[in-house]
Enzyme design. Structure first.
Site, PDB file in Angstrom:
ATOM      1  N   ASP A 324       0.821  -1.209   0.000  1.00 11.06           N
ATOM      2  CA  ASP A 324       0.000   0.000   0.000  1.00 11.06           C
ATOM      3  C   ASP A 324       0.863   1.271   0.000  1.00 11.06           C
ATOM      4  O   ASP A 324       1.599   1.529   0.956  1.00 11.06           O
ATOM      5  CB  ASP A 324      -0.896  -0.061   1.251  1.00 11.06           C
ATOM      6  CG  ASP A 324      -1.889   1.084   1.315  1.00 11.06           C
ATOM      7  OD1 ASP A 324      -1.899   1.913   0.390  1.00 11.06           O
ATOM      8  OD2 ASP A 324      -2.639   1.147   2.305  1.00 11.06           O
ATOM      9  N   ASP A 390     -10.544   3.878  -1.620  1.00 12.42           N
ATOM     10  CA  ASP A 390     -11.250   2.875  -0.799  1.00 12.42           C
ATOM     11  C   ASP A 390     -12.762   2.867  -1.024  1.00 12.42           C
ATOM     12  O   ASP A 390     -13.398   3.911  -1.113  1.00 12.42           O
ATOM     13  CB  ASP A 390     -11.008   3.152   0.688  1.00 12.42           C
ATOM     14  CG  ASP A 390      -9.584   2.808   1.087  1.00 12.42           C
ATOM     15  OD1 ASP A 390      -8.732   2.692   0.187  1.00 12.42           O
ATOM     16  OD2 ASP A 390      -9.332   2.685   2.288  1.00 12.42           O
TER      17      ASP A 390
HETATM   18  C1  GAL Z   1      -5.603   2.098   2.722  1.00 12.56           C
HETATM   19  C2  GAL Z   1      -6.044   0.957   1.824  1.00 12.56           C
HETATM   20  C3  GAL Z   1      -7.062   0.147   2.580  1.00 12.56           C
HETATM   21  C4  GAL Z   1      -6.431  -0.389   3.837  1.00 12.56           C
HETATM   22  C5  GAL Z   1      -5.832   0.753   4.668  1.00 12.56           C
HETATM   23  C6  GAL Z   1      -5.037   0.243   5.858  1.00 12.56           C
HETATM   24  O1  GAL Z   1      -4.646   2.876   2.087  1.00 12.56           O
HETATM   25  O2  GAL Z   1      -6.583   1.487   0.646  1.00 12.56           O
HETATM   26  O3  GAL Z   1      -7.543  -0.894   1.760  1.00 12.56           O
HETATM   27  O4  GAL Z   1      -5.440  -1.312   3.503  1.00 12.56           O
HETATM   28  O5  GAL Z   1      -4.984   1.555   3.890  1.00 12.56           O
HETATM   29  O6  GAL Z   1      -4.477   1.259   6.636  1.00 12.56           O
END
Ligand code: GAL
Length: 570
Positions: A324, A390
């Protein structure tokens, strides 16, 4: 006295405060509630109000109306049959003013027919593994247990656990091995042709499984992971191919060890034990990290420790890495170079160490679609890349992410490399300690799963599986619907007709058939002339309704607001 008491109760009931402004008369609302399969409707008003509550149903299969009765008591039970799609409209008429309000609701209905007791194969027809990598594949057979399993044509090095139906071992010689999977129980035998493709590519069909984020957010723990993984086995979801169990953010310890290696925090006392437990059940383990020094949830990221972290993940038995971007932004901002190469760099770096591991690790890019990742994701050997920010469980998100953002991306998805429109938002969600039901309507949920399957999307369940109700299990375990997602041709659907609020999405299938989604994006029930659209698309042949698993005439059908008919033409 009794009359006084009764009136008092009614006033109390009618005096609930959580009303919201609707139409005239002021500050009255109608609320449908659905719990444990029971549905009811109530009049909500802050003040004492008298009138008549009437209920009428509209059967979405037959188009007939159903008289649901009338009451003066302010609330009534909705006479709901789970096997039927009925749109109930409640109307309340105020006795004093004669004015009325009405509201409609469709209680959860189950379309997926019950699975037979005899063995039935529900998984994909092909599976890719690299030469020498451990095979971990729980064969997706539904049917009564005990069941025994065997495989004909098994290549040297591969083994089958006859009791559990888990394909294991390692095959070193590349090639296509044409096998027959055999499952047997007291009700019958199922023989399934299957290709084990030993070669450079993995993820020949989109990944299916579970991820902790949409339910537990940063409150995930080893216990919660095991609880959902156990439920995937117990409730039979593994018999439909859900096999990745992915831990999202917040598993990381606060600081690195003296040698720079990463370890898990107290919530995950035994990562290696967890990996072994999952593998022992034919499930695979997923983990989360970031190319930045911190993750999105401000936990430790892999920056500067990429090789070391991949080795640690390998030692735990990790089979899936969600990588990520998030915390990498700070690093990115330091460099004035904003060319595509600078977006690719951190992913390319991790790819080298990830692919160097002696096991197959699904490489999932999460950078919310920046720099048109679909154009270069395959160049870093990513198995999927997020195409959106998200997701949340509302129609606005589903519409924008699913219909608007994915429409132009169909050329970029292919076996081994998938567009990922984010995880599923059905069942009990919460992104934290407190879970609640998905806010999508029942038909929006059918649309969600249909569209994701048409899109050849990753199918990662985002809810607490241990609390999954029968409706959600049936929604996620329709073998004919899932077969579209897992079709080995791997072609993503695209919109082929946009007729006002009706959209038709279509994808070609490996057996020469075509999968179609007929979506009603309007707020109204619509009668849709499916035959006319098929003619327009020059599609003829048997029309199969995939949710209902029956052939239908190419005529006109009612489709609920935000609902779908998912078809296969062959
Ligand atoms: C976001 C991601 C989510 C989740 C989250 C965790 O950036 O898009 O799916 O993984 O971080 O902190």
């Amino acid at each position: 006295m009794i009359l006084k008491l009764l009136l008092g109760c009614l006033a109390l009931f009618l005096g609930q405060t959580n009303a919201r402004m609707t139409t005239e008369p002021d500050i009255i609302d109608l609320r449908f509630t659905e719990e444990n399969g029971n549905c009811s409707v109530s009049v909500i008003s802050p003040s004492k109000i008298r009138g008549e509550l009437r209920l009428e149903g509209f059967d979405l299969e037959s188009g007939e109306t159903i008289d649901g009765g009338v009451t003066k008591s302010g609330s009534m039970v909705v006479p709901h049959d789970k096997a039927k799609a009925v749109r109930w409209t409640a109307s309340f008429t105020d006795k004093k003013t004669g004015q009325s309000i009405s509201k409609s609701f469709i209680p959860k209905y189950i379309l997926t027919p019950a699975a037979p007791k005899s063995p039935r194969y529900n998984g994909p027809s092909v599976f890719g593994v690299r030469p020498g990598s451990p095979i971990i594949l729980r064969l997706a057979f539904s049917g009564e247990r005990p069941m025994s399993f065997s495989v004909e044509g098994l290549p040297e090095g591969a083994v089958i656990d006859a009791r559990e139906g888990i394909l294991g071992g390692k095959v070193s010689v590349p090639g296509d091995y044409n096998l027959t999977l055999v499952a047997e129980n007291e009700f019958g035998t199922c023989r399934q042709p299957f290709t084990l493709r030993v070669g450079p590519k993995i993820a020949l069909t989109p990944p299916m499984g579970w991820n902790s984020w949409n339910c537990w957010g940063l409150t995930v723990s080893q216990e919660k992971v095991i609880s959902s993984a156990s439920a995937i086995l117990l409730k039979g979801l593994a018999d439909y191919g859900y096999n990745y169990i992915n831990i999202d953010d917040s598993w990381e310890a606060d600081t690195r060890n003296a040698d720079g290696s990463i370890s898990a925090n107290d919530k995950f006392p035994d990562m290696k034990g967890l990996g072994d437990w999952l593998h022992g059940h034919g499930l695979r383990m997923g983990i989360y990290s970031s190319p930045g020094d911190r993750t999105c949830g401000n936990y430790l990221g892999s920056l500067g420790h990429e090789k070391q972290d991949m080795e640690t993940f390998n030692s735990w038995g990790v089979d899936y890495l969600k990588y990520d971007w998030c915390g990498y932004s700070r690093e990115f901002d330091k460099n004035p170079d904003k060319s595509i190469a600078s977006f690719v760099r951190p992913y390319l770096k991790m790819e080298e160490f990830l692919r160097a591991q002696p096991r197959d690790i699904f490489y999932s890019l999460c950078q919310y679609s920046t720099a048109e990742v679909w154009k270069w994701g395959h160049a870093v050997d990513a198995n999927s890349w997020r195409t959106t920010s998200d997701i949340r469980d509302t129609w606005a998100f589903l519409y924008d992410i699913g219909f608007v953002q994915q429409a132009p991306l169909y050329p970029y998805s292919q076996p081994g490399h998938w567009n990922d429109p984010d995880m599923l938002v059905v069942g009990q969600l919460g992104w934290g300690a407190h879970l609640r039901d998905s806010r999508l309507t029942v038909d929006e949920q059918y649309t969600h799963i249909s569209l994701w399957c048409l899109l050849a999307a990753n199918l990662l369940i985002g809810c607490d599986v241990s609390r999954m109700d029968d409706f959600t299990v049936a929604l996620l375990c329709n073998n004919e619907v899932l077969a579209i997602d897992q079709d080995p041709l791997g072609k993503q659907a695209r919109p082929v007709i946009v007729d006002g609020d009706i959209q038709i999405w279509s994808r070609p299938l490996s057996d020469g058939g075509t999968a179609i989604g007929v979506f009603n994006l309007s707020e109204e029930v619509r009668k849709v002339d499916i035959g006319r659209y098929l003619e327009q698309l020059s599609l003829s042949g048997t029309v199969r309704d995939l949710w209902r698993q029956k052939d239908i005439a190419p005529g006109s059908y009612w489709i609920a607001p935000h609902g779908v008919r998912m078809l296969k033409i062959k």
